[in-house]
Motif scaffolding. Structure first.
Motif, PDB file in Angstrom:
ATOM      1  N   MET A  36       0.943  -1.113  -0.017  1.00 55.75           N
ATOM      2  CA  MET A  36      -0.046   0.114  -0.181  1.00 55.75           C
ATOM      3  C   MET A  36       0.826   1.271  -0.014  1.00 55.75           C
ATOM      4  SD  MET A  36      -3.156   1.256   2.538  1.00 55.75           S
ATOM      5  CE  MET A  36      -2.292   1.638   4.028  1.00 55.75           C
ATOM      6  N   ASP A  37       0.632   2.275  -1.051  1.00 56.11           N
ATOM      7  CA  ASP A  37       1.464   3.379  -1.191  1.00 56.11           C
ATOM      8  C   ASP A  37       0.742   4.249  -0.175  1.00 56.11           C
ATOM      9  OD1 ASP A  37       2.934   5.254  -1.706  1.00 56.11           O
ATOM     10  OD2 ASP A  37       2.165   5.571  -3.848  1.00 56.11           O
ATOM     11  N   LYS A  38       1.277   4.877   0.704  1.00 54.25           N
ATOM     12  CA  LYS A  38       0.650   5.767   1.880  1.00 54.25           C
ATOM     13  C   LYS A  38       0.330   7.133   1.040  1.00 54.25           C
ATOM     14  CE  LYS A  38       2.781   3.653   5.774  1.00 54.25           C
ATOM     15  NZ  LYS A  38       3.683   3.922   6.838  1.00 54.25           N
ATOM     16  N   LEU A  39       1.046   7.284   0.168  1.00 54.01           N
ATOM     17  CA  LEU A  39       0.977   8.803  -0.354  1.00 54.01           C
ATOM     18  C   LEU A  39      -0.195   8.841  -1.457  1.00 54.01           C
ATOM     19  CD1 LEU A  39       4.577  10.070  -1.442  1.00 54.01           C
ATOM     20  CD2 LEU A  39       2.988  11.108   0.462  1.00 54.01           C
ATOM     21  N   THR A  40      -0.529   7.855  -1.835  1.00 56.36           N
ATOM     22  CA  THR A  40      -1.892   7.774  -2.568  1.00 56.36           C
ATOM     23  C   THR A  40      -3.264   7.219  -1.714  1.00 56.36           C
ATOM     24  OG1 THR A  40      -1.380   5.353  -3.286  1.00 56.36           O
ATOM     25  CG2 THR A  40      -0.708   7.322  -4.752  1.00 56.36           C
ATOM     26  N   GLU A  41      -2.918   6.207  -0.781  1.00 56.71           N
ATOM     27  CA  GLU A  41      -4.053   5.771  -0.171  1.00 56.71           C
ATOM     28  C   GLU A  41      -4.702   6.537   0.995  1.00 56.71           C
ATOM     29  OE1 GLU A  41      -5.593   2.849  -0.932  1.00 56.71           O
ATOM     30  OE2 GLU A  41      -4.326   2.938  -2.722  1.00 56.71           O
ATOM     31  N   TYR A  42      -3.800   7.276   1.729  1.00 63.58           N
ATOM     32  CA  TYR A  42      -4.330   8.108   2.932  1.00 63.58           C
ATOM     33  C   TYR A  42      -5.240   9.052   2.241  1.00 63.58           C
ATOM     34  CZ  TYR A  42      -1.323   5.872   6.480  1.00 63.58           C
ATOM     35  OH  TYR A  42      -0.690   4.817   7.280  1.00 63.58           O
ATOM     36  N   PRO A  43      -4.921   9.826   1.299  1.00 63.54           N
ATOM     37  CA  PRO A  43      -5.708  10.798   1.027  1.00 63.54           C
ATOM     38  C   PRO A  43      -7.063  10.509   0.406  1.00 63.54           C
ATOM     39  CG  PRO A  43      -3.473  11.235  -0.160  1.00 63.54           C
ATOM     40  CD  PRO A  43      -3.489  10.142   0.684  1.00 63.54           C
ATOM     41  N   LYS A  44      -7.209   9.373  -0.263  1.00 58.87           N
ATOM     42  CA  LYS A  44      -8.270   8.625  -0.592  1.00 58.87           C
ATOM     43  C   LYS A  44      -9.108   8.023   0.691  1.00 58.87           C
ATOM     44  CE  LYS A  44      -6.723   6.321  -4.701  1.00 58.87           C
ATOM     45  NZ  LYS A  44      -6.170   5.308  -5.422  1.00 58.87           N
ATOM     46  N   LEU A  45      -8.601   7.720   1.767  1.00 56.96           N
ATOM     47  CA  LEU A  45      -9.063   7.351   2.882  1.00 56.96           C
ATOM     48  C   LEU A  45      -9.764   8.410   3.815  1.00 56.96           C
ATOM     49  CD1 LEU A  45      -9.896   5.327   5.065  1.00 56.96           C
ATOM     50  CD2 LEU A  45      -7.472   5.691   6.232  1.00 56.96           C
ATOM     51  N   ILE A  46      -8.982   9.852   3.678  1.00 54.91           N
ATOM     52  CA  ILE A  46      -9.654  10.980   4.280  1.00 54.91           C
ATOM     53  C   ILE A  46     -10.773  11.512   3.576  1.00 54.91           C
ATOM     54  CG2 ILE A  46      -8.685  13.324   4.865  1.00 54.91           C
ATOM     55  CD1 ILE A  46      -6.064  11.957   5.282  1.00 54.91           C
ATOM     56  N   LYS A  47     -10.534  11.248   2.317  1.00 55.02           N
ATOM     57  CA  LYS A  47     -11.809  12.081   1.447  1.00 55.02           C
ATOM     58  C   LYS A  47     -13.109  11.207   1.653  1.00 55.02           C
ATOM     59  CE  LYS A  47     -13.090  12.988  -3.303  1.00 55.02           C
ATOM     60  NZ  LYS A  47     -12.696  12.741  -4.593  1.00 55.02           N
ATOM     61  N   ARG A  48     -12.855   9.914   1.754  1.00 62.36           N
ATOM     62  CA  ARG A  48     -13.994   8.872   2.146  1.00 62.36           C
ATOM     63  C   ARG A  48     -14.622   9.136   3.388  1.00 62.36           C
ATOM     64  NH1 ARG A  48     -11.944   3.624   1.101  1.00 62.36           N
ATOM     65  NH2 ARG A  48     -11.733   3.289   3.229  1.00 62.36           N
ATOM     66  N   ILE A  49     -13.831   9.368   4.321  1.00 61.29           N
ATOM     67  CA  ILE A  49     -14.329   9.546   5.701  1.00 61.29           C
ATOM     68  C   ILE A  49     -14.799  10.891   5.776  1.00 61.29           C
ATOM     69  CG2 ILE A  49     -13.614  10.161   8.091  1.00 61.29           C
ATOM     70  CD1 ILE A  49     -11.155   7.989   7.808  1.00 61.29           C
ATOM     71  N   LEU A  50     -14.416  11.946   4.927  1.00 58.66           N
ATOM     72  CA  LEU A  50     -14.876  13.139   5.392  1.00 58.66           C
ATOM     73  C   LEU A  50     -16.220  13.288   4.310  1.00 58.66           C
ATOM     74  CD1 LEU A  50     -11.867  15.607   4.847  1.00 58.66           C
ATOM     75  CD2 LEU A  50     -13.457  14.894   7.062  1.00 58.66           C
TER      76      LEU A  50
END
Length: 41
Positions: A1-15
């Motif tokens: 899992m590439d943190k630089l691409t996955e974390y922003p996606k996760l944050i957007k989904r949560i918001l």
């Protein structure tokens, strides 16, 4: 899992889910929405 691409996606989904929950019971004179900027370098 590439943190630089996955974390922003996760944050957007949560918001996005948060906004959906807030809009289930809207308050008078208050509008909740999400504005995002997707960086595409």
């Amino acid at each position: 899992m590439d943190k630089l691409t996955e974390y922003p996606k996760l944050i957007k989904r949560i918001l996005t889910e948060y906004v959906k929950l807030r809009n289930r019971r809207p308050q008078p004179d208050i509008e909740t929405f999400l504005i995002t900027f997707e960086n595409t370098f």
